[in-house]
Design a protein around this motif. Structure first.
Motif, PDB file in Angstrom:
ATOM      1  N   GLY A 192      41.786  41.269  50.286  1.00 14.46           N
ATOM      2  CA  GLY A 192      42.222  41.703  48.953  1.00 14.46           C
ATOM      3  C   GLY A 192      43.245  40.751  48.362  1.00 14.46           C
ATOM      4  N   LYS A 193      44.205  40.317  49.164  1.00 16.21           N
ATOM      5  CA  LYS A 193      45.210  39.365  48.674  1.00 16.21           C
ATOM      6  C   LYS A 193      44.564  38.023  48.323  1.00 16.21           C
ATOM      7  CE  LYS A 193      48.127  39.914  52.157  1.00 16.21           C
ATOM      8  NZ  LYS A 193      49.366  39.699  52.958  1.00 16.21           N
ATOM      9  N   LEU A 194      43.550  37.646  49.083  1.00  9.98           N
ATOM     10  CA  LEU A 194      42.851  36.397  48.784  1.00  9.98           C
ATOM     11  C   LEU A 194      42.039  36.513  47.499  1.00  9.98           C
ATOM     12  CD1 LEU A 194      42.463  33.557  49.764  1.00  9.98           C
ATOM     13  CD2 LEU A 194      40.625  34.343  51.272  1.00  9.98           C
ATOM     14  N   TYR A 195      41.479  37.694  47.258  1.00 11.18           N
ATOM     15  CA  TYR A 195      40.798  37.927  45.972  1.00 11.18           C
ATOM     16  C   TYR A 195      41.774  37.723  44.811  1.00 11.18           C
ATOM     17  CZ  TYR A 195      36.461  39.991  47.903  1.00 11.18           C
ATOM     18  OH  TYR A 195      35.251  40.203  48.540  1.00 11.18           O
ATOM     19  N   LEU A 196      42.982  38.254  44.952  1.00  5.90           N
ATOM     20  CA  LEU A 196      43.987  38.084  43.903  1.00  5.90           C
ATOM     21  C   LEU A 196      44.324  36.612  43.707  1.00  5.90           C
ATOM     22  CD1 LEU A 196      46.511  40.998  44.610  1.00  5.90           C
ATOM     23  CD2 LEU A 196      45.024  40.759  42.616  1.00  5.90           C
ATOM     24  N   ARG A 197      44.447  35.906  44.812  1.00 10.31           N
ATOM     25  CA  ARG A 197      44.806  34.489  44.750  1.00 10.31           C
ATOM     26  C   ARG A 197      43.736  33.668  44.056  1.00 10.31           C
ATOM     27  NH1 ARG A 197      46.077  30.752  50.115  1.00 10.31           N
ATOM     28  NH2 ARG A 197      46.127  28.738  49.040  1.00 10.31           N
ATOM     29  N   THR A 198      42.474  34.078  44.188  1.00  9.95           N
ATOM     30  CA  THR A 198      41.362  33.315  43.605  1.00  9.95           C
ATOM     31  C   THR A 198      40.867  33.928  42.291  1.00  9.95           C
ATOM     32  OG1 THR A 198      39.819  34.566  45.008  1.00  9.95           O
ATOM     33  CG2 THR A 198      40.596  32.435  45.841  1.00  9.95           C
ATOM     34  N   ASN A 199      41.705  34.784  41.696  1.00  6.92           N
ATOM     35  CA  ASN A 199      41.417  35.383  40.383  1.00  6.92           C
ATOM     36  C   ASN A 199      40.220  36.332  40.375  1.00  6.92           C
ATOM     37  OD1 ASN A 199      43.525  33.756  39.455  1.00  6.92           O
ATOM     38  ND2 ASN A 199      42.139  32.130  38.819  1.00  6.92           N
ATOM     39  N   ALA A 200      39.809  36.804  41.545  1.00  4.54           N
ATOM     40  CA  ALA A 200      38.733  37.802  41.617  1.00  4.54           C
ATOM     41  C   ALA A 200      39.387  39.184  41.528  1.00  4.54           C
ATOM     42  CB  ALA A 200      37.947  37.643  42.911  1.00  4.54           C
ATOM     43  N   TYR A 201      39.940  39.464  40.346  1.00  5.50           N
ATOM     44  CA  TYR A 201      40.812  40.625  40.200  1.00  5.50           C
ATOM     45  C   TYR A 201      40.071  41.954  40.337  1.00  5.50           C
ATOM     46  CZ  TYR A 201      43.871  37.001  38.387  1.00  5.50           C
ATOM     47  OH  TYR A 201      44.604  35.856  38.239  1.00  5.50           O
ATOM     48  N   ASP A 202      38.854  42.026  39.814  1.00  5.74           N
ATOM     49  CA  ASP A 202      38.133  43.289  39.923  1.00  5.74           C
ATOM     50  C   ASP A 202      37.729  43.567  41.365  1.00  5.74           C
ATOM     51  OD1 ASP A 202      37.265  45.558  38.378  1.00  5.74           O
ATOM     52  OD2 ASP A 202      35.214  44.963  38.874  1.00  5.74           O
ATOM     53  N   GLU A 203      37.343  42.516  42.099  1.00  5.49           N
ATOM     54  CA  GLU A 203      37.036  42.694  43.518  1.00  5.49           C
ATOM     55  C   GLU A 203      38.280  43.170  44.278  1.00  5.49           C
ATOM     56  OE1 GLU A 203      34.028  42.522  44.911  1.00  5.49           O
ATOM     57  OE2 GLU A 203      33.309  42.209  42.865  1.00  5.49           O
ATOM     58  N   ALA A 204      39.429  42.609  43.924  1.00  5.20           N
ATOM     59  CA  ALA A 204      40.689  43.032  44.552  1.00  5.20           C
ATOM     60  C   ALA A 204      40.971  44.491  44.220  1.00  5.20           C
ATOM     61  CB  ALA A 204      41.827  42.145  44.073  1.00  5.20           C
ATOM     62  N   ARG A 205      40.754  44.865  42.949  1.00 10.20           N
ATOM     63  CA  ARG A 205      40.992  46.257  42.541  1.00 10.20           C
ATOM     64  C   ARG A 205      40.146  47.221  43.357  1.00 10.20           C
ATOM     65  NH1 ARG A 205      38.215  49.839  40.182  1.00 10.20           N
ATOM     66  NH2 ARG A 205      36.552  48.350  39.682  1.00 10.20           N
ATOM     67  N   LYS A 206      38.861  46.896  43.513  1.00  6.82           N
ATOM     68  CA  LYS A 206      37.970  47.775  44.269  1.00  6.82           C
ATOM     69  C   LYS A 206      38.434  47.914  45.714  1.00  6.82           C
ATOM     70  CE  LYS A 206      33.917  46.437  41.519  1.00  6.82           C
ATOM     71  NZ  LYS A 206      32.653  45.653  41.534  1.00  6.82           N
ATOM     72  N   LEU A 207      38.822  46.795  46.306  1.00  7.84           N
ATOM     73  CA  LEU A 207      39.203  46.808  47.719  1.00  7.84           C
ATOM     74  C   LEU A 207      40.508  47.560  47.938  1.00  7.84           C
ATOM     75  CD1 LEU A 207      38.214  45.882  50.440  1.00  7.84           C
ATOM     76  CD2 LEU A 207      39.342  43.691  50.073  1.00  7.84           C
ATOM     77  N   PHE A 208      41.529  47.269  47.123  1.00  7.51           N
ATOM     78  CA  PHE A 208      42.815  47.938  47.303  1.00  7.51           C
ATOM     79  C   PHE A 208      42.746  49.412  46.909  1.00  7.51           C
ATOM     80  CE2 PHE A 208      44.616  43.557  47.149  1.00  7.51           C
ATOM     81  CZ  PHE A 208      45.190  43.602  48.417  1.00  7.51           C
ATOM     82  N   SER A 209      41.873  49.726  45.956  1.00  7.58           N
ATOM     83  CA  SER A 209      41.672  51.132  45.601  1.00  7.58           C
ATOM     84  C   SER A 209      41.114  51.902  46.783  1.00  7.58           C
ATOM     85  CB  SER A 209      40.733  51.233  44.399  1.00  7.58           C
ATOM     86  OG  SER A 209      40.533  52.585  44.046  1.00  7.58           O
ATOM     87  N   LYS A 210      40.161  51.278  47.485  1.00  5.37           N
ATOM     88  CA  LYS A 210      39.574  51.915  48.671  1.00  5.37           C
ATOM     89  C   LYS A 210      40.620  52.070  49.775  1.00  5.37           C
ATOM     90  CE  LYS A 210      35.576  51.501  51.766  1.00  5.37           C
ATOM     91  NZ  LYS A 210      34.372  50.688  52.099  1.00  5.37           N
ATOM     92  N   LEU A 211      41.445  51.031  49.982  1.00  7.56           N
ATOM     93  CA  LEU A 211      42.487  51.110  50.999  1.00  7.56           C
ATOM     94  C   LEU A 211      43.535  52.166  50.637  1.00  7.56           C
ATOM     95  CD1 LEU A 211      43.073  47.302  51.712  1.00  7.56           C
ATOM     96  CD2 LEU A 211      42.207  48.982  53.348  1.00  7.56           C
ATOM     97  N   ALA A 212      43.906  52.215  49.355  1.00  9.11           N
ATOM     98  CA  ALA A 212      44.969  53.123  48.921  1.00  9.11           C
ATOM     99  C   ALA A 212      44.535  54.578  48.950  1.00  9.11           C
ATOM    100  CB  ALA A 212      45.423  52.741  47.511  1.00  9.11           C
ATOM    101  N   THR A 213      43.242  54.817  48.740  1.00  7.52           N
ATOM    102  CA  THR A 213      42.751  56.204  48.709  1.00  7.52           C
ATOM    103  C   THR A 213      42.155  56.632  50.042  1.00  7.52           C
ATOM    104  OG1 THR A 213      40.627  55.430  47.832  1.00  7.52           O
ATOM    105  CG2 THR A 213      42.289  56.148  46.237  1.00  7.52           C
ATOM    106  N   GLY A 214      42.319  55.793  51.055  1.00  5.68           N
ATOM    107  CA  GLY A 214      41.732  56.107  52.360  1.00  5.68           C
ATOM    108  C   GLY A 214      42.654  56.903  53.260  1.00  5.68           C
ATOM    109  N   GLY A 215      43.615  57.596  52.660  1.00  3.01           N
ATOM    110  CA  GLY A 215      44.530  58.410  53.457  1.00  3.01           C
ATOM    111  C   GLY A 215      45.705  57.624  53.997  1.00  3.01           C
TER     112      GLY A 215
END
Length: 379
Positions: free
Chosen positions: A89-112
């Motif tokens: 996810g952090k690498l997605y942010l670094r490479t400007n793949a912001y929507d991919e980062a959003r999807k990944l961190f959203s899954k991590l954040a809502t995974g309990g």
């Protein structure tokens, strides 16, 4: 049978030791920056840990495409391996793949998970995607999980500072400074909050602290000097502007600002020196300098010199009405013939009447007075 069992155990031990030795060798290569050889060594082992190290090694050598591909492969095979997803996810942010980062961190954040870092990086993804409302929610979620999460507090404070919402900005700034009083980013924001709110005396100690913490940037000196100037601390203002000139002596605005400090302190000769210095740097744009010199001449009650400078300013920027208006008023004071005075005011209406309605009203009243004066003088 007993001998066979012993042999199997020995083989397992030898194999484990061999793998441990190979792993240690690969780790040594990785830690010493020999990433390509480390990748080759890790590839021979093929477990979750070594696969993760391969992704990290690709990232270390700057081959981000291969790093992402490796991380994605790990996450696909082992979704429960949060560390791989987090680093991806952090690498997605670094490479400007912001929507991919959003999807990944959203899954991590809502995974309990109660990890504030997931919420923070989710906020970063939303911010980069231009969705400030969602980013603020994520930052607030992060500080609910960890009230000391500085980066989330900073982003919230920065947002409200930019929006010039003083009370909300100070709420998050002060929350962060409670447990880390020397965080230079938050100290800087607190200074800016007061500065933007024109509370210059309150801003001064915070800008001073920014400098004391080693953040010796031009804008800090510039704003601190202006605070001193507004607070009538002229000696400190001069000293700070001079420190700014040590960082950059090629900025005409600094010389103009320093000249204004001297002017306000009634040191008109020194003010003139710095105005002329600013004009030397700002060539060929002289209008601002001529205007400032005209103001000094007026303070000396040297109206003829002031008129000359305003005429030069007007020649440089003929579309600027305020210079020509000063020419009108000075001619009004200096000229003896009402007709000459009237000529300047009428010309102002022709040139700028529609652009300056308020000033034009004053000019129109003066035109009326002059016409009346001329009429009675003729009778």
């Amino acid at each position: 049978m007993k001998h066979q069992l012993i042999l199997i155990v020995l083989m397992i031990i030898f194999k484990a030791e061999a793998q441990s030795s190979a792993s240690s060798m690969a780790d040594s290569l990785y830690l010493t920056g020999n990433y390509t050889l480390a990748i080759n060594a890790y590839a021979k082992m093929g477990n979750d840990r070594t696969n993760l190290q391969i992704a990290r090694a690709y990232q270390a050598i700057g081959n981000l495409d291969k790093a992402i591909s490796q991380y994605e492969s790990i996450v696909a095979e082992n979704p429960a391996l949060q560390i791989a997803a987090f680093e991806l996810g952090k690498l997605y942010l670094r490479t400007n793949a912001y929507d991919e980062a959003r999807k990944l961190f959203s899954k991590l954040a809502t995974g309990g998970s109660e990890n504030p870092e997931y919420q923070y990086y989710l906020g970063e993804a939303y911010r980069e995607l231009g969705q400030p409302a969602s980013s603020l929610v994520s930052y607030k979620n992060a500080i609910q999980l960890d009230s000391t999460h500085l980066r989330s507090l900073f982003q919230l404070a920065k947002f409200f500072t930019v929006k010039q919402q003083r009370d909300q900005a100070l709420e998050y700034i002060n929350q962060g400074l409670e447990f880390y009083s020397n965080d230079v980013a938050l100290v800087n924001l607190k200074a800016l909050v007061y500065f933007n709110d024109d509370q210059y005396p309150k801003a001064i100690p915070w800008f001073e602290k920014v400098l004391a913490l080693g953040e010796r940037k031009e804008y800090v000196y510039e704003k601190l000097a202006y605070c001193y100037y507004k607070n009538w601390e002229f000696d400190k203002a001069k000293e700070t502007y001079n420190e700014l000139l040590k960082l950059n002596d090629d900025n005409s605005d600094t010389y103009f600002s320093l000249a204004e400090v001297y002017r306000k302190n009634k040191e008109l000769d020194s003010a003139e020196v710095f105005i002329k210095k600013a004009m030397e740097i700002k060539k060929p744009i002289f209008a601002t300098g001529y205007n400032a010199l005209a103001g000094l001449a007026r303070e000396r009650n040297d109206l003829t010199t002031a008129l000359s400078y305003y005429e030069k300013a007007h020649a440089q920027e003929p579309m600027e009405p305020r210079y020509y208006y000063q020419i009108c008023t000075l001619n009004d004071q200096l000229a003896e013939e009402p007709g000459r005075k009237l000529e300047y005011y009428e010309n102002f209406i022709k040139l700028y009447g529609s652009k300056q309605p308020y000033v034009s009203q004053m000019v129109a009243r003066r035109i009326s007075e002059l016409k009346e004066e001329i009429h009675f003088s003729q009778e």
